[in-house]
Design a protein around this motif. Structure first.
Motif, short mmCIF file in Angstrom:
data_model
loop_
_atom_site.label_atom_id
_atom_site.label_comp_id
_atom_site.label_asym_id
_atom_site.label_seq_id
_atom_site.Cartn_x
_atom_site.Cartn_y
_atom_site.Cartn_z
N ARG A 74 22.75 59.25 -18.61
CA ARG A 74 21.51 58.77 -19.09
C ARG A 74 22.04 58.50 -20.59
NH1 ARG A 74 16.11 61.42 -17.37
NH2 ARG A 74 16.88 60.24 -15.46
N TRP A 75 21.71 57.33 -21.18
CA TRP A 75 21.99 57.14 -22.51
C TRP A 75 20.65 56.78 -23.22
CZ3 TRP A 75 23.57 54.31 -18.19
CH2 TRP A 75 22.89 53.21 -17.83
N PHE A 76 20.81 56.96 -24.53
CA PHE A 76 19.52 56.93 -25.31
C PHE A 76 20.16 56.05 -26.43
CE2 PHE A 76 19.94 60.89 -23.30
CZ PHE A 76 18.75 61.30 -22.83
N ASP A 77 18.77 55.52 -27.18
CA ASP A 77 18.89 54.51 -28.34
C ASP A 77 18.79 55.55 -29.64
OD1 ASP A 77 16.30 55.35 -28.78
OD2 ASP A 77 15.38 53.25 -28.27
N ALA A 78 19.04 55.18 -30.63
CA ALA A 78 19.01 55.90 -32.01
C ALA A 78 17.73 56.55 -32.28
CB ALA A 78 19.18 54.76 -33.09
N GLY A 79 16.54 56.13 -31.58
CA GLY A 79 15.21 56.85 -31.54
C GLY A 79 15.10 58.08 -30.57
N ARG B 44 31.67 52.90 -24.65
CA ARG B 44 31.18 52.23 -23.51
C ARG B 44 30.73 53.24 -22.63
NH1 ARG B 44 36.02 48.32 -21.35
NH2 ARG B 44 34.47 48.12 -19.81
N ARG B 45 29.57 52.99 -21.87
CA ARG B 45 29.18 53.78 -20.83
C ARG B 45 29.90 54.14 -19.73
NH1 ARG B 45 23.36 50.09 -21.01
NH2 ARG B 45 23.00 50.79 -23.26
N ALA B 46 29.69 55.16 -19.00
CA ALA B 46 30.42 55.49 -17.97
C ALA B 46 30.72 54.68 -16.88
CB ALA B 46 29.95 56.84 -17.17
N GLU B 47 31.94 54.51 -16.73
CA GLU B 47 32.43 53.55 -15.37
C GLU B 47 33.95 53.88 -14.80
OE1 GLU B 47 32.67 49.72 -17.43
OE2 GLU B 47 33.99 50.63 -18.66
N TRP B 48 34.27 53.39 -13.96
CA TRP B 48 35.45 53.72 -13.47
C TRP B 48 36.37 52.98 -14.14
CZ3 TRP B 48 36.80 57.73 -10.05
CH2 TRP B 48 36.05 58.04 -9.28
N TRP B 49 37.44 53.71 -14.38
CA TRP B 49 38.44 52.79 -15.34
C TRP B 49 39.56 52.45 -14.05
CZ3 TRP B 49 40.13 55.59 -20.51
CH2 TRP B 49 38.90 56.19 -21.25
N THR B 50 40.24 51.41 -14.58
CA THR B 50 41.32 50.72 -13.47
C THR B 50 42.50 51.48 -13.86
OG1 THR B 50 40.57 48.75 -13.96
CG2 THR B 50 42.64 48.82 -13.03
N SER B 51 42.75 52.00 -15.11
CA SER B 51 44.10 52.85 -15.09
C SER B 51 43.83 53.67 -16.42
CB SER B 51 45.42 52.13 -15.12
OG SER B 51 46.60 52.88 -15.51
N PRO B 52 43.99 54.93 -16.32
CA PRO B 52 43.98 55.73 -15.21
C PRO B 52 42.75 55.71 -14.38
CG PRO B 52 43.25 57.03 -16.97
CD PRO B 52 43.64 55.97 -17.41
N GLY C 36 18.51 54.11 -19.89
CA GLY C 36 18.86 53.71 -18.49
C GLY C 36 19.67 54.99 -18.06
N THR C 37 19.93 55.05 -16.63
CA THR C 37 20.49 56.24 -16.09
C THR C 37 21.38 55.29 -15.04
OG1 THR C 37 18.71 57.75 -16.30
CG2 THR C 37 20.46 58.15 -14.83
N ARG C 38 22.84 55.98 -14.83
CA ARG C 38 23.67 55.62 -13.54
C ARG C 38 23.87 56.68 -12.83
NH1 ARG C 38 28.31 51.60 -14.63
NH2 ARG C 38 28.14 51.15 -12.31
N ARG D 241 23.79 60.80 -27.91
CA ARG D 241 23.98 59.38 -27.52
C ARG D 241 23.86 59.28 -25.84
NH1 ARG D 241 27.79 56.55 -30.82
NH2 ARG D 241 27.75 54.92 -29.13
N CYS D 242 24.12 60.36 -25.27
CA CYS D 242 24.03 60.59 -23.61
C CYS D 242 24.12 61.75 -23.38
CB CYS D 242 25.25 59.59 -22.88
SG CYS D 242 26.83 60.15 -23.14
N SER D 243 23.38 61.64 -22.16
CA SER D 243 23.46 63.18 -21.07
C SER D 243 24.33 62.78 -20.03
CB SER D 243 22.12 63.73 -20.84
OG SER D 243 21.34 64.06 -22.04
N THR D 244 25.18 63.86 -19.61
CA THR D 244 25.97 63.63 -18.56
C THR D 244 26.07 64.66 -17.65
OG1 THR D 244 27.67 62.39 -19.80
CG2 THR D 244 28.15 63.16 -17.63
#
Length: 258
Positions: free
Chosen positions: A240-245, A31-39, A250-252, A222-225
């Motif tokens: 920023r995440w990437f497809d197999a090519g 899953r892409r980066a997001e705020w987790w509930t716990s932790p 997209g970027t968040r 798969r992604c750059s952070t």
């Protein structure tokens, strides 16, 4: 992660700058980066093992992990290495450092490297290297060997990060400019064969894995952070995440104060 580039205490306003690529099989669910509930952490999530490769906590703790490449050594670790990142994010750097058990790191985990800290501290630990140590100010690079090993992508990445810092951090009003940092992570230059690292995989795979940005049908970046921590406690996190090519999908951007 398979490439972590760090500028540590190299800018008066931004003591920590991290630019990283996560390389993985495209079939492994995540899953892409997001705020987790716990932790309460900001990170991507490995859906297969439940851990993460890099993240930052509300309090300003951060951690990033790479696997140590050793194909000839049988895998026997029963604990997920991605859980180490979560453990680091759940404690102050000094407390996490104090509670690490070198014997457990050797027996329970396959080969790994872990960078962790906050805007005041930066530590490195690996179960394939000497004991944990505090890092001096400077530019540091980590791939699937040990910290600052003379891999072409590590040298090239640290040089590129040093060159990109003025454009990314100077003369900005609303915060750092992330595009120069994302751009350096897209570098697909491959060194000549005589400069390739010999990690025990085939020559074809050494060539495939040598660039900073990896692109192949089954395995790749798969992604750059990006993670930037300000001296005032501000935190900028971008993914920023990437497809197999290898094409960006997209970027968040996330901003908060620790």
């Amino acid at each position: 992660m398979c490439l972590l580039l760090v500028a540590w205490q190299q800018h008066p306003r931004w003591p920590l700058v991290v630019a990283a690529n996560r390389d993985e099989f495209h079939a492994r669910p995540a899953r892409r980066a997001e705020w987790w509930t716990s932790p309460r952490v900001l990170a991507g999530r490995d859906e297969q093992a439940g851990g993460t490769w890099m993240g930052v906590a509300e309090g300003g703790q951060w951690a990033g992990l790479t696997n140590y490449r050793e194909p000839s050594r049988p895998r026997k670790g029963w604990r997920s290495r991605g859980r180490l990142v979560l453990d680091a994010l759940g404690h102050s750097p000094e407390d996490f450092r104090a509670n690490l058990d070198p014997d457990t790191l050797q027996t329970d985990y396959d080969g790994f490297n872990l960078l962790f800290g906050d805007r005041h501290h930066l530590f490195y630990v690996s179960n394939r290297d000497r004991p944990l140590r505090r890092l001096a100010p400077g530019f540091h690079g980590l791939s699937n060997g040990l910290l600052n090993d003379p891999w072409p992508k590590v040298h090239r990445g640290c040089d590129a990060l040093q060159q990109a810092l003025p454009e990314a951090l100077d003369h900005t009003i609303d915060g750092p400019e992330t595009e120069p940092l994302f751009t350096l992570l897209r570098d697909r230059w491959c060194p000549p064969d005589h400069e390739l690292v010999d990690t025990g995989v085939s020559l074809a795979w050494e060539r495939r894995l040598a660039p900073m940005f990896i692109r192949s049908p089954e395995y790749g970046t798969r992604c750059s952070t990006l993670l930037l921590m300000g001296a005032d406690g501000s935190v900028h996190f971008a993914e920023r995440w990437f497809d197999a090519g290898g094409e960006p999908q997209g970027t968040r951007h996330f901003q908060f104060r620790a």
